[in-house]
Design an enzyme around this catalytic site. Structure first.
Site, PDB file in Angstrom:
ATOM      1  CD  GLU A  50      -2.708  -1.324  -0.057  1.00  0.00           C
ATOM      2  OE1 GLU A  50      -2.941  -0.312  -0.750  1.00  0.00           O
ATOM      3  OE2 GLU A  50      -3.095  -2.458  -0.392  1.00  0.00           O
TER       4      GLU A  50
ATOM      5  CG  HIS B  15      -0.880   1.201  -4.500  1.00  0.00           C
ATOM      6  ND1 HIS B  15      -0.795   1.054  -5.861  1.00  0.00           N
ATOM      7  CD2 HIS B  15      -1.470   0.066  -4.027  1.00  0.00           C
ATOM      8  CE1 HIS B  15      -1.298  -0.132  -6.204  1.00  0.00           C
ATOM      9  NE2 HIS B  15      -1.706  -0.745  -5.107  1.00  0.00           N
TER      10      HIS B  15
END
Length: 281
Positions: free
Chosen positions: A132, A135
Site C-alpha cells: 500500500e 501505491h
C-alpha cells in the site's frame, strides 16, 4: 513521469465518456455541459475522494495508542520508503483486505480491515502494508480515487439517459435505443479504462512493496492467504460500491457473472509467481 501520463490518459478518457453521454442526453449543448461537469468532477475527486471512500467504508483513524501494532508497523515501513507518515485507518470488516488513498504522499492514508489483521502473521502484514505504501510512493492513489469516483458518476448519468431519454443536436427527442446503448456501453467503457491501468499498477505496487519490506515472499504468502479466505467472506460496502474495488490489494467483489470477467486485479497466481521470482539486491 509515467504515472502522470497514465493519470492524464485516464482523466481524458473518462471526461470523453461524459461528453458522449451528454451528447446522447442533449445534443451539442448536453455534451458541453457534461464535459464541464466531468472537469468539475475531476477537480472535486482530486481533493475529496479520499475522504469520501474512507467515510463510505466507515474507516476509523487509529494512532500508536489505539492500535500500536498496526500504526508502528506503518511508521517503520514509511521510514524505510522515505515517505511522510500517512494516516492509518481500521475498517471493521471480516474480509481480509487493505487499501491506500489520498491525493499525494503528504496527504495519504492507508486502511486495513480487522479481518486482515486477524488472518496474517506480522511478516505477511508488513508485506501488505508495504504494498500500500508503494501505491503512495508511486502516486497511484490519484488514479484509483479519480477513476472510482468518476466511474460511479458515469453509471449514474448513463442510467439517467436510459430512463429519461435525451435530445439530439436539434432538440428533438433522441432515439430510446440510443439511451439504452449509452446506459450499457458507457459504464463498460469506464471499466475498460480502469482495467487497462489497474493491472499494471498492481504489479508495480507488488514489486515496490517487496522492495520496501525487503521480503518478496512475505507479500506472496499474504496474497495466497487473502485470495483463499476473501472468496468466502463478502464485503457488503464493496458490493454496494463496486467502483471502489480496484483500490483494494485483492478484488473484494464476489466475482459472479460479468464482474469476474472485468476484474481490475491481475490473476493472483501470476502476482505470486512474479514475487517468488524476485531477487532483491
Amino acid at each position: 513521469m509515467f504515472n502522470w501520463f497514465k493519470t492524464a490518459v485516464l482523466m481524458a478518457g473518462i471526461v470523453a465518456l461524459f461528453g458522449m453521454i451528454g451528447a446522447a442526453l442533449g445534443g451539442q449543448q448536453g455534451m458541453i455541459l457534461a464535459l464541464v461537469f466531468g472537469g468539475a468532477m475531476n477537480v472535486f475527486s482530486y481533493w475529496f475522494s479520499d475522504k469520501m471512500v474512507l467515510r463510505m467504508y466507515n474507516a476509523q483513524q487509529v494512532d500508536e495508542t489505539t492500535s500500536p501494532y498496526l500504526y508502528n508497523m506503518v511508521r517503520e515501513l514509511a521510514q524505510r520508503a522515505q515517505l511522510p507518515m500517512p494516516k492509518v485507518y481500521l475498517i471493521n470488516e471480516n474480509q481480509p483486505n487493505a487499501f491506500a488513498t489520498g491525493r499525494n504522499p503528504e496527504n495519504a492514508a492507508v486502511a486495513a480491515t480487522t479481518g486482515i489483521l486477524q488472518l496474517l502473521s506480522e511478516r505477511e502484514l508488513r508485506g501488505v502494508m508495504a504494498h500500500e505504501l508503494a501505491h503512495v510512493k508511486h502516486r497511484d492513489i490519484l488514479i484509483s480515487t479519480i477513476s472510482a469516483t468518476l466511474a460511479g458518476a458515469i453509471s449514474a448519468l448513463a442510467n439517467f439517459a436510459m430512463f429519461f431519454g435525451g435530445r439530439d443536436s436539434e432538440g428533438r427527442p433522441a432515439n430510446p435505443i440510443v439511451g439504452i446503448l449509452v446506459a450499457i456501453l458507457a459504464p463498460l467503457a469506464a471499466s475498460l479504462i480502469q482495467m487497462a491501468i489497474s493491472r499494471a499498477r498492481e504489479f508495480e505496487a507488488d514489486r515496490g512493496g517487496a522492495e520496501i519490506s525487503g521480503d518478496p515472499h512475505a507479500l506472496a504468502d499474504a496474497l495466497q492467504k487473502i485470495d483463499y479466505y476473501a472468496r468466502g467472506i463478502p464485503m457488503h460496502t464493496a458490493e454496494a460500491h463496486p467502483e471502489t474495488g480496484q483500490m483494494m490489494i485483492m478484488n473484494p467483489l464476489s466475482g459472479g457473472g460479468l464482474r469476474g470477467l472485468f476484474s481490475t486485479h491481475p490473476p493472483t497466481e501470476e502476482r505470486i509467481a512474479r514475487l517468488r521470482g524476485m531477487r532483491l539486491a
